[in-house]
Design an enzyme around this catalytic site. Sequence first.
Site, PDB file in Angstrom:
ATOM      1  N   GLY A 262       1.113  -1.544   0.007  1.00  0.00           N
ATOM      2  CA  GLY A 262      -0.694  -0.308   0.188  1.00  0.00           C
ATOM      3  C   GLY A 262       0.420   1.407   0.483  1.00  0.00           C
ATOM      4  O   GLY A 262       1.239   1.784  -1.274  1.00  0.00           O
ATOM      5  N   ARG A 263       1.592   1.435   0.957  1.00  0.00           N
ATOM      6  CA  ARG A 263       2.733   2.533   1.418  1.00  0.00           C
ATOM      7  C   ARG A 263       3.044   2.699   0.382  1.00  0.00           C
ATOM      8  O   ARG A 263       3.997   3.756  -0.312  1.00  0.00           O
ATOM      9  CB  ARG A 263       2.762   2.791   2.574  1.00  0.00           C
ATOM     10  CG  ARG A 263       3.541   4.403   3.626  1.00  0.00           C
ATOM     11  CD  ARG A 263       4.806   3.224   4.995  1.00  0.00           C
ATOM     12  NE  ARG A 263       3.762   2.723   5.685  1.00  0.00           N
ATOM     13  CZ  ARG A 263       2.890   2.920   6.536  1.00  0.00           C
ATOM     14  NH1 ARG A 263       3.015   4.544   6.665  1.00  0.00           N
ATOM     15  NH2 ARG A 263       2.250   2.232   7.207  1.00  0.00           N
ATOM     16  N   TYR A 303       0.118   9.404  14.716  1.00  0.00           N
ATOM     17  CA  TYR A 303       1.304   7.892  15.277  1.00  0.00           C
ATOM     18  C   TYR A 303       1.906   8.671  15.104  1.00  0.00           C
ATOM     19  O   TYR A 303       3.609   8.503  15.463  1.00  0.00           O
ATOM     20  CB  TYR A 303       1.612   7.290  14.128  1.00  0.00           C
ATOM     21  CG  TYR A 303       0.044   6.959  12.979  1.00  0.00           C
ATOM     22  CD1 TYR A 303      -0.737   5.471  13.830  1.00  0.00           C
ATOM     23  CD2 TYR A 303      -0.015   7.387  11.661  1.00  0.00           C
ATOM     24  CE1 TYR A 303      -0.926   5.315  13.555  1.00  0.00           C
ATOM     25  CE2 TYR A 303      -0.915   5.631  11.675  1.00  0.00           C
ATOM     26  CZ  TYR A 303      -2.006   4.800  12.019  1.00  0.00           C
ATOM     27  OH  TYR A 303      -2.737   3.833  11.624  1.00  0.00           O
ATOM     28  N   CYS A 328     -10.140  22.419  16.596  1.00  0.00           N
ATOM     29  CA  CYS A 328     -10.112  22.881  18.881  1.00  0.00           C
ATOM     30  C   CYS A 328      -9.359  21.212  19.024  1.00  0.00           C
ATOM     31  O   CYS A 328     -10.242  20.425  19.645  1.00  0.00           O
ATOM     32  CB  CYS A 328     -11.207  22.962  18.980  1.00  0.00           C
ATOM     33  SG  CYS A 328     -12.262  24.038  17.655  1.00  0.00           S
ATOM     34  N   TYR A 357      -2.663   6.239   3.396  1.00  0.00           N
ATOM     35  CA  TYR A 357      -3.571   6.966   5.340  1.00  0.00           C
ATOM     36  C   TYR A 357      -2.825   8.302   4.663  1.00  0.00           C
ATOM     37  O   TYR A 357      -3.007   8.812   5.643  1.00  0.00           O
ATOM     38  CB  TYR A 357      -2.312   6.226   5.887  1.00  0.00           C
ATOM     39  CG  TYR A 357      -2.241   4.476   5.501  1.00  0.00           C
ATOM     40  CD1 TYR A 357      -3.279   4.122   5.279  1.00  0.00           C
ATOM     41  CD2 TYR A 357      -0.994   4.125   5.658  1.00  0.00           C
ATOM     42  CE1 TYR A 357      -3.025   2.641   5.574  1.00  0.00           C
ATOM     43  CE2 TYR A 357      -0.787   2.710   4.701  1.00  0.00           C
ATOM     44  CZ  TYR A 357      -1.673   1.967   4.772  1.00  0.00           C
ATOM     45  OH  TYR A 357      -1.914   0.694   4.585  1.00  0.00           O
TER      46      TYR A 357
HETATM   47  C1  LIG Z   1      -3.127  -2.128   5.763  1.00  0.00           C
HETATM   48  C2  LIG Z   1      -2.481  -4.119   4.815  1.00  0.00           C
HETATM   49  C3  LIG Z   1      -1.893  -4.082   3.603  1.00  0.00           C
HETATM   50  C4  LIG Z   1      -1.027  -2.272   3.270  1.00  0.00           C
HETATM   51  O1  LIG Z   1       0.233  -2.010   4.029  1.00  0.00           O
HETATM   52  P1  LIG Z   1       0.995  -0.466   3.498  1.00  0.00           P
HETATM   53  O2  LIG Z   1       1.653  -0.945   5.318  1.00  0.00           O
HETATM   54  O3  LIG Z   1       0.493  -0.046   3.359  1.00  0.00           O
HETATM   55  O4  LIG Z   1       2.485  -1.912   2.443  1.00  0.00           O
HETATM   56  C5  LIG Z   1      -1.471  -4.934   3.603  1.00  0.00           C
HETATM   57  N1  LIG Z   1      -2.896  -6.128   3.361  1.00  0.00           N
HETATM   58  C6  LIG Z   1      -3.221  -6.513   4.519  1.00  0.00           C
HETATM   59  C7  LIG Z   1      -3.760  -7.272   4.650  1.00  0.00           C
HETATM   60  C8  LIG Z   1      -3.029  -4.950   5.233  1.00  0.00           C
HETATM   61  O5  LIG Z   1      -3.889  -4.771   6.626  1.00  0.00           O
END
Ligand SMILES: *Cc1c(COP(=O)(O)O)cnc(C)c1O
Length: 402
Positions: A262-263, A303, A328, A357
């Site tokens: 994802g990231r 975080y 606020c 995110y």
């Molecule tokens: C959140 C998540 C990802 C993606 O995580 P990244 O750190 O953004 O790569 C992949 N698989 C599962 C099951 C997740 O919960």
Amino acid sequence: MNNDMNALAVKYGTPLYVYDFDYIENRYTTLKDAFAGKKSMINYAVKANSNLSVIQHLANMGAGADCVSIGEVRRAMDAGVDKYKIIFSGVGKRDDEIREALEKDILLINLESEAEMKRVEMVAKELNKEARISIRVNPNIDPQTHPYISTGLNENKFGVEIAMAKRMYIYANKSEFLNPVGIHFHIGSQLTKLDPIKEACVIVADLVRSLRAIKIDIKFFDVGGGIGVVYSDEVTISATDYAQAIFEATKGLDVTLLCEPGRYMVANAGAFFTSVLYEKVNDGKRFVIVDGAMNDLLRPSLYNAYHKIEAVNVEGEKTSADVVGPVCESGDFFGKGVQLPSLKHNDLLIIHSAGAYGFTMASNYNTRAKAAEVALEAGEDRLIRARETYEDQVRLELAYLK
Ligand SMILES: *Cc1c(COP(=O)(O)O)cnc(C)c1O
């Protein structure tokens, strides 16, 4: 980001999310190339940035999707992801979500408990379908030796222990309505060390071999997501080293390798643009107050995450300041002790690494409209989500005014 940032801010207004689609393409091809020569699929973790145009951009290159709600599954399909490239993960799924996933005939439903397996079996039976499933295994990697944000430990809510997974596979294999074809793990996010991933792969590959010995044939080996990115000066995992470690651990297994970044795909493709409202000094402490806030980009508040912040086209001596939003809450900040030149009304600040995110965690707290989103691709810019209006926010309430 080569486009004129001030011009983008004027054209679309602030606060604004801007994503570099060429960067995303580069990340995708780098990772995909690292897996060259093996059967593999990259299932983009939609929760990192679920804008339909972002998903579509990845789908056009051949990416699949990892989804954690039926809403995300719908997004993936609307964006053109092939149904046989969609995985439905997540620690709790409602019956209606399971039903819809089965009706849509997606690649895999990823199970995170025995109870969930029974629910999926029941729903599949009602539909008279066979559910293709994978099980999220918890490899229980020791955090003492690997200090990182972990989800792969027995003590957290994700996945099931190895012994339980084995029992579940045996059960599923006998069931008329379950077809156990996949195995999955995801040990954490923002991983910057390869060793824990390697270790987890070895443990899970062993489980696949022992399942094979009892005639349970796992076809999809899903290593999850979690590859870290550079926010400040982190040293991260290279795509080739990552793929090689997975090849090594799965040697001799005839499986399709799945990963769910994802990231990695989108964090550094994105920037959050925010304009300076004014400066103030409280008891000798300098604050820069901007038009964006924690409701737009929550990571610093949630975080204590670091995001690099820069003033665009402003010269002058830099001093330390806290960059804060108008919400606020004392926790409403983007950065503390940031070195910035003296700023005036409408000067533009760029908050870097905001593509993952960021918008997906945005809320309407303080009745603040969600920011617009813009894509940059091949030197062109285009709106991919309009700025929310007040009317968008109250629509579902206005109908109930007496
Ligand atoms: C959140 C998540 C990802 C993606 O995580 P990244 O750190 O953004 O790569 C992949 N698989 C599962 C099951 C997740 O919960």
